[in-house]
Write a protein that holds these residues in place. Sequence first.
Motif, PDB file in Angstrom:
ATOM      1  N   GLU A 218     -74.732 -43.376  -3.325  1.00 44.29           N
ATOM      2  CA  GLU A 218     -75.981 -42.483  -2.880  1.00 44.29           C
ATOM      3  C   GLU A 218     -76.888 -42.912  -2.066  1.00 44.29           C
ATOM      4  O   GLU A 218     -77.605 -42.527  -1.156  1.00 44.29           O
ATOM      5  CB  GLU A 218     -76.619 -42.160  -4.358  1.00 44.29           C
ATOM      6  N   SER A 221     -75.367 -43.206   1.351  1.00 45.49           N
ATOM      7  CA  SER A 221     -75.475 -41.687   2.244  1.00 45.49           C
ATOM      8  C   SER A 221     -76.974 -41.411   2.547  1.00 45.49           C
ATOM      9  O   SER A 221     -76.992 -40.879   3.870  1.00 45.49           O
ATOM     10  CB  SER A 221     -75.239 -40.863   1.152  1.00 45.49           C
ATOM     11  N   ARG A 222     -77.805 -41.756   1.880  1.00 46.45           N
ATOM     12  CA  ARG A 222     -79.183 -41.440   2.599  1.00 46.45           C
ATOM     13  C   ARG A 222     -79.520 -42.288   3.751  1.00 46.45           C
ATOM     14  O   ARG A 222     -80.217 -41.831   4.817  1.00 46.45           O
ATOM     15  CB  ARG A 222     -80.242 -41.698   1.456  1.00 46.45           C
ATOM     16  N   SER A 225     -77.832 -40.942   6.599  1.00 46.99           N
ATOM     17  CA  SER A 225     -78.400 -39.858   7.109  1.00 46.99           C
ATOM     18  C   SER A 225     -79.730 -39.982   7.944  1.00 46.99           C
ATOM     19  O   SER A 225     -79.897 -39.535   9.053  1.00 46.99           O
ATOM     20  CB  SER A 225     -78.690 -38.930   5.948  1.00 46.99           C
ATOM     21  N   THR A 245     -81.557 -34.161  13.838  1.00 50.56           N
ATOM     22  CA  THR A 245     -81.021 -34.762  12.484  1.00 50.56           C
ATOM     23  C   THR A 245     -79.969 -35.507  12.518  1.00 50.56           C
ATOM     24  O   THR A 245     -79.229 -35.887  13.483  1.00 50.56           O
ATOM     25  CB  THR A 245     -80.835 -33.358  11.829  1.00 50.56           C
ATOM     26  N   GLU A 248     -75.668 -34.652   7.259  1.00 47.42           N
ATOM     27  CA  GLU A 248     -76.105 -34.125   6.078  1.00 47.42           C
ATOM     28  C   GLU A 248     -75.921 -34.871   4.881  1.00 47.42           C
ATOM     29  O   GLU A 248     -74.901 -35.091   4.527  1.00 47.42           O
ATOM     30  CB  GLU A 248     -75.786 -32.546   5.977  1.00 47.42           C
ATOM     31  N   ASN A 249     -76.874 -35.159   4.150  1.00 42.92           N
ATOM     32  CA  ASN A 249     -76.707 -35.881   3.047  1.00 42.92           C
ATOM     33  C   ASN A 249     -76.140 -35.551   1.898  1.00 42.92           C
ATOM     34  O   ASN A 249     -74.922 -35.978   1.249  1.00 42.92           O
ATOM     35  CB  ASN A 249     -78.266 -36.434   2.551  1.00 42.92           C
ATOM     36  N   LYS A 250     -76.141 -33.874   1.616  1.00 41.91           N
ATOM     37  CA  LYS A 250     -75.497 -33.497   0.837  1.00 41.91           C
ATOM     38  C   LYS A 250     -73.989 -33.317   0.589  1.00 41.91           C
ATOM     39  O   LYS A 250     -73.213 -33.487   0.061  1.00 41.91           O
ATOM     40  CB  LYS A 250     -76.179 -31.769   0.563  1.00 41.91           C
ATOM     41  N   LEU A 423     -87.582 -33.488   5.494  1.00 38.50           N
ATOM     42  CA  LEU A 423     -86.251 -32.726   5.409  1.00 38.50           C
ATOM     43  C   LEU A 423     -85.016 -33.640   5.170  1.00 38.50           C
ATOM     44  O   LEU A 423     -84.043 -34.260   6.085  1.00 38.50           O
ATOM     45  CB  LEU A 423     -85.926 -32.195   6.711  1.00 38.50           C
ATOM     46  N   ASN A 425     -82.504 -34.125   3.573  1.00 38.89           N
ATOM     47  CA  ASN A 425     -80.997 -33.591   3.310  1.00 38.89           C
ATOM     48  C   ASN A 425     -80.508 -33.911   4.809  1.00 38.89           C
ATOM     49  O   ASN A 425     -79.351 -34.110   5.013  1.00 38.89           O
ATOM     50  CB  ASN A 425     -80.863 -32.301   3.052  1.00 38.89           C
ATOM     51  N   TYR A 426     -81.304 -33.833   5.901  1.00 42.32           N
ATOM     52  CA  TYR A 426     -80.967 -33.973   7.131  1.00 42.32           C
ATOM     53  C   TYR A 426     -81.366 -35.494   7.867  1.00 42.32           C
ATOM     54  O   TYR A 426     -81.527 -35.522   8.847  1.00 42.32           O
ATOM     55  CB  TYR A 426     -81.357 -32.856   8.184  1.00 42.32           C
TER      56      TYR A 426
END
Length: 441
Positions: A218, A221-222, A225, A245, A248-250, A423, A425-426
């Motif tokens: 996790e 991944s962040r 991103s 951006t 995408e994290n998700k 934002l 997630n991006y």
Amino acid sequence: MPNYGELLLNKVVEQNDIAALKRYRVDRDHFATDAERDAYQYVLDYAAANRGQAPSYAVFVDETRIEYIPSVSDSYEWLTQRLKEHAAKRMWAESGAELERVFNEGSADEIETWFADKVTEIKRKVNTQTEPGVSVKKSGEGYLAELKSRREGKSFKVWRSSFPTINDEIGGYLSGNMYTWYGRSGRGKSVFTLVEALEAAMQGARVLIWSLEMSRFEVLSRLVSMLSARYGAKHKRIDGVDYETGFENKALLMGGVDDEILDEIEQFWARIDELVPGEINIRAVDDEDFYQRGVKQLEADILALQADVVVVDPFYYLDYERNTSKTAGGDAAATSKKIRHIAGYTKAVIHVITQADEVKDAENEDGDRELRPAKRAEIKKTKTVLEDAVNTFGIDSVDGLAAIELGKGRNGGEGTLVDVIYLPNYGVVKEAQIDASQFDF
């Protein structure tokens, strides 16, 4: 071997200098024999009854069991240092029975704690410092040397924030200080501190992240991103605004990437040394070897990495220090003070996360939740991490926007509000700079 206790007492009496015992913080426990301890007490009692005067040699020898040793030429500093060195050894020897009990009955952690506490106790008892602090009048040479060293960036460093307003208000993050971030659950505390961790690494810092809630994947991944957003890996139009951006994290977390994206990420990782000048080390909740989560291990990790910037996410998942004060919240308070001490002597910037109590959200006329950064008064269980920090940051986020409020500023900035485009997630978390040309009208 010289009897340092007798030598010291003879010198005090001969020079009529009872105050020397106070100046050099000598007490009963430092003397090796009952005769010396009784003589020490006799000298103090005599002085108390005779306006601070020492007894005459004749009276001293007659009333005590101390050998007469005239003309002791050794300095008080040397005598008290030797006296306390032998006292420390004696204290350790006298701890044998207690050590045996702890060793036989206690766990490994309890043994380690016993040793640490005993070291602290004995050091305190045999402290040879003659007077507290350092005289201002005698500090000029050392101060000027430190000032020149700071000017050259040797002994002191400022790590710039990712948010320009924070830099403007507090000058960035100063080495040797603790900073506390707080907010309600799910509002972005981890995101903001990861942004600052990455920013420090981009300046060449060695960064240590203690992730006590998120897994290693996790956190990575962040960071992927956020870092890819810095280099404009992707472009996306959100609410009428074009953004550079990141991945995408998700999608990264769910493994939802196609072959093209996977190939881009592989190329991204191949250039990581080029993209990040500094270093980021992660200790995550799912690491098999991460089972010691107290301040002693944190200190060891900082020293091993020689970390410049540290993130503790969150504070309340640490293994707290023992509550020796026996007061409510004393364990958290002791832990916070230890972290503050570690920041000071390692010269690291330490970002600490804690959680604000849940309160009723503010809503506008349309029933939409409004931004409301957490307040210091909403922190109860771990309030001490706010008091020990040089600056505190209350945060909130909603619908692509966020705000950071400086809740405490030892060097200024208290009450300052930072508007943030949020934002995550991006990979986009940056201070808002409104450009009307970006919008559709």
